[in-house]
Design an enzyme around this catalytic site. Structure first.
Site, mmCIF file in Angstrom:
data_model
loop_
_atom_site.group_PDB
_atom_site.id
_atom_site.type_symbol
_atom_site.label_atom_id
_atom_site.label_comp_id
_atom_site.label_asym_id
_atom_site.label_seq_id
_atom_site.Cartn_x
_atom_site.Cartn_y
_atom_site.Cartn_z
ATOM 1 N N ASP A 34 1.171 -1.207 0.163
ATOM 2 C CA ASP A 34 0.063 -0.034 -0.011
ATOM 3 C C ASP A 34 1.078 1.253 0.060
ATOM 4 O OD1 ASP A 34 -2.278 -1.528 0.019
ATOM 5 O OD2 ASP A 34 -2.754 -1.274 2.079
ATOM 6 N N THR A 60 3.977 1.829 -1.165
ATOM 7 C CA THR A 60 4.602 2.281 -2.681
ATOM 8 C C THR A 60 3.280 2.717 -3.345
ATOM 9 O OG1 THR A 60 5.961 0.269 -2.224
ATOM 10 C CG2 THR A 60 5.767 1.130 -4.601
ATOM 11 N N SER A 66 -13.460 5.634 -0.352
ATOM 12 C CA SER A 66 -12.187 5.032 0.120
ATOM 13 C C SER A 66 -11.950 5.832 1.243
ATOM 14 C CB SER A 66 -10.920 5.138 -0.854
ATOM 15 O OG SER A 66 -9.961 4.541 -0.281
ATOM 16 N N LYS A 96 -8.148 -1.430 11.651
ATOM 17 C CA LYS A 96 -8.503 -1.257 10.322
ATOM 18 C C LYS A 96 -7.945 -2.707 9.672
ATOM 19 C CE LYS A 96 -7.516 1.039 5.855
ATOM 20 N NZ LYS A 96 -7.190 -0.370 5.014
ATOM 21 N N ARG A 100 -17.105 -3.893 -3.409
ATOM 22 C CA ARG A 100 -16.980 -2.518 -3.376
ATOM 23 C C ARG A 100 -16.849 -2.008 -4.868
ATOM 24 N NH1 ARG A 100 -12.871 0.922 -4.266
ATOM 25 N NH2 ARG A 100 -12.773 3.094 -3.395
ATOM 26 N N GLU A 119 -16.082 -5.887 6.488
ATOM 27 C CA GLU A 119 -14.771 -6.341 5.972
ATOM 28 C C GLU A 119 -14.882 -7.628 6.261
ATOM 29 O OE1 GLU A 119 -11.325 -4.708 4.034
ATOM 30 O OE2 GLU A 119 -13.022 -3.924 4.797
ATOM 31 N N CYS A 122 24.858 -31.351 11.986
ATOM 32 C CA CYS A 122 26.273 -31.804 12.274
ATOM 33 C C CYS A 122 26.193 -32.198 13.578
ATOM 34 C CB CYS A 122 26.945 -30.520 12.009
ATOM 35 S SG CYS A 122 28.886 -30.953 12.378
ATOM 36 N N CYS A 141 32.980 -29.589 15.852
ATOM 37 C CA CYS A 141 32.690 -28.646 14.783
ATOM 38 C C CYS A 141 32.852 -27.243 15.294
ATOM 39 C CB CYS A 141 31.379 -28.733 14.358
ATOM 40 S SG CYS A 141 30.990 -27.566 13.213
#
EC number: 6.5.1.2
Length: 669
Positions: A33, A35, A82, A117, A138, A172, A417, A422
């Site tokens: 969102d 970007t 929106s 949200k 929507r 939602e 291992c 080691c």
């Protein structure tokens, strides 16, 4: 210059149109969102400065659309707008101050509601004479797809309400994080996130198919009602009365401290974000008064009486530039992806865990692929999904240890291992031994320990106590003060309780809780445990009688206390004067109430950190759990608690405050 502007506007229009298609139609967005919003704001800014380049097909003229040809298109009774957005607290404060001023000017002096949200797909529900008549997506805000039959399969959507009234509601639809992971694992083409999966399910042609998936819903607004409602507070109560699922984290604020209360609640929700069972990507603020909402009105894009404060994204996209294999102190092999730097949840990420070979094969990952990186809370960043496959096949973990070259052994889903000599294993073991939870040797950071190994000053945790720190004096980064502090810290570690030394030995399956179980069953010293383990059969029989110790743990304890290397280390520490016995009459005694009780913690506690409280309770024999399950005995609840309380109540688990436990734990010591 002008040509550059025209080119940038054209490029932005084309890419935003593509992103709209991916988001609204394909349910598979390639960008987050933040970007998207930045690109749209940039386009709006350029078009306002250079209106001669604004064309009728610009994305700034219209809403995004999720319309599909497979479903009937129906015109909305009201514009489905929106939301205006802000990404910082300052922007949120400015909006609140503006609304307070508008409220005062109108003489209504209304409050503001705040709610999470939900990161799902928007739905509009129409009820006529109390019966669900239609459910619309929507769409483009003017027209939506009719998905009524699919929505009817969602259990939390009432098909009929008690009153014969007309209602137009907005909600939602979402899918929980747990169900998202379960379903995504079964899909040939997995979804990037839960929102896209919920949207994809909702748009299936067959309602019988949709019924097989656990979709859920929160209803959050009444767009129209034949009832007389004056505030969203009234509407919220009415929705609950009618049986709609509303978000329990919705709060209403008013009065003098309105702004401070709202900001505190927003920060609380953001802090609790990872504990929610569903994805949220911010909070929504709304004016409470319907009259003031009407006065303020709307733009063509959003209502002026509401705003969304968006959280930083928990995911980001990056390119895998390398995959390396790490060796842990237990020998466990963990593949790690090196990725191009990406900002995720406020942190700059360059590495992400890949878990094991099975996970790599499931994701289908290789060097060069474009992936989704997630980071939630304090969880180590992980690769969630390959979104663009640029390399052939999947990365394969080598069959030999990258450090000692010994052949790796598979145990369950992981490779190990098994060479105890080691060098990587030994270095990681020394880091663990020196850590805060074990011997807490301040000044011995992971980098310092690696440096000491590299210069061959030490080769095990034992040599920390024989090494002459003065040899560091002429080396870069080591001055006399630092060396003296290091000497003092190593000396101080000799007085740590036996349980810390036992934990620091890194014995498999011997964690803090199991150690306390041993101590409080009179296995509280090196001598008692090592003597018991000399007779393996008798030791196994005794250990299995102790609540909290199963066969695997018992066998690992017996094996460790018959291992010459481990016994030699214990004997060295014994001769050095480290504590080899836990005081069983003081703070490690099992209280009659706390004995064996499993507990979890939520919230904050004035004057105490969670770590301090956990230590105080575990010293008394209680067993700490990070999550609320049906096996829990009680939940310790502080201020600003999270969803763990709700889960505990649902499971019938007791909840205690600090006051409730003060008789069992000395909170002042």
């Amino acid at each position: 210059m002008i040509e550059d502007v025209e080119d940038e506007i054209l490029r932005l229009k084309n890419i935003i149109k593509r992103w709209n298609r991916e988001y609204y139609v394909d349910s598979s967005p390639s960008v987050g969102d933040l970007t998207y919003d930045k690109a749209l704001l940039r386009l709006q800014d350029l078009e306002s400065k250079y209106p001669e380049y604004k064309t009728l097909d610009s994305p700034t003229f219209r809403f995004g659309s999720d319309l599909l040809n497979d479903f009937e298109e129906v015109k909305h009774s009201f514009p489905i707008l929106s939301l205006d957005k802000t990404y910082d607290i300052k922007g949120l404060s400015l909006w609140i101050e503006k609304m307070v001023l508008e409220s005062a000017i109108s003489g209504l002096h209304t409050g503001i509601s705040v709610e999470p949200k939900i990161d799902g797909c928007s739905i509009v529900l129409h009820y006529k004479d109390g019966i669900l008549e239609k459910a619309l997506t929507r769409g483009d805000g003017r027209v939506g797809n009719d998905v009524t039959e699919n929505v009817k399969t969602i259990r939390n959507v009432p098909l009929r309400i008690d009153e014969k009234i007309e209602l137009v509601l907005r909600g939602e639809i979402y899918i929980t994080k747990e169900n998202f992971l379960k379903i995504n694992r079964t899909l040939k083409n997995p979804y990037v996130n839960a929102r896209n999966l919920a949207s994809g399910i909702l748009r299936r042609i067959s309602s019988k198919e949709v019924a097989n998936f656990p979709l859920d819903i929160f209803v959050y607004d009444i767009l129209y009602s034949s009832l007389k409602l004056n505030t969203s507070h009234d509407a919220f109560d009415k929705l609950k009365q009618f049986g709609f699922k509303v978000n329990p984290f919705c709060e209403f604020f008013g009065g003098k401290n309105l702004e401070a209360g709202i900001i505190a609640h927003v920060k609380k929700i953001e802090a609790l974000r990872d504990s929610f069972e569903y994805e949220i990507d911010g909070v929504v603020l709304k004016i409470d008064s319907f009259i003031l909402r009407k006065i303020l009105g709307s733009t063509s894009h959003h209502p002026k009486w509401s705003i969304a404060y968006k959280f930083e994204s928990c995911t980001g996209m990056s390119k895998v530039v390398d995959i390396v294999v790490q060796v842990g102190r237990s020998g466990k092999i963990t593949p790690v992806a090196h990725v191009e730097k990406v900002l995720v949840a406020g942190a700059s990420i360059t590495n992400a865990s890949l878990h094991n070979q099975d996970y790599i094969d499931f994701v289908g990952l290789n060097v060069g692929d474009i992936v989704v990186i997630s980071r939630r809370g304090d969880v180590i960043p992980a690769v969630d999904l390959v979104i663009e496959k640029l390399a052939v096949g999947s990365f394969k973990i080598p069959s030999n240890c990258p450090s000692c070259k010994m052949t790796l052994i598979k145990e369950g889903a992981h490779l190990f291992c098994v060479n105890r000599h080691c060098s990587c294993r030994i270095i990681e073991q020394v880091k663990y031994f020196c850590s805060k939870k074990c011997m807490n040797i301040v000044g011995l950071s992971e980098k310092t320990i690696e440096f000491l190994f590299e210069k061959k000053f030490i080769s095990s945790e034992v040599e920390l106590y024989t090494f002459n720190c003065d040899r560091l004096i002429n080396l870069k980064g080591f001055n006399l003060k630092r060396i003296n502090n290091l000497k003092r810290s190593i000396e101080d570690s000799k007085s740590r309780p036996f349980r810390k030394l036992l934990l620091g030995m890194g014995i498999k399956d011997l964690g803090e809780n199991t150690i306390l179980v041993l101590i409080n069953n009179n296995l509280n010293s090196f001598d008692t445990i090592s003597t018991l383990c000399k007779n393996k059969e008798a030791a196994l029989a005794k250990l299995l009688k102790i609540k909290g110790i199963g066969e695997r743990i018992a066998l690992n304890i017996i094996e460790a206390f018959n291992d010459k290397t481990i016994l030699d280390k214990f004997n060295f520490f014994k001769e050095l004067g480290l504590k080899m016995e836990e005081d069983n009459t003081n703070d490690a005694v099992y209280d009659s109430f706390l004995f064996g009780k499993k507990f979890c913690i939520t919230g904050s506690f004035k004057g105490y950190s969670r770590d301090v409280l956990i230590e105080k309770l575990t010293k008394k024999g209680a067993v700490f759990s990070r999550s609320v399950t049906k096996c829990l005995d009680f939940l310790l609840v502080g201020e600003k608690f999270g969803l763990k309380v709700q889960k505990a109540n649902n499971l019938g688990i007791k909840t205690f405050s600090l006051f409730d436990i003060k008789d069992f734990v000395d909170l002042d010591d």
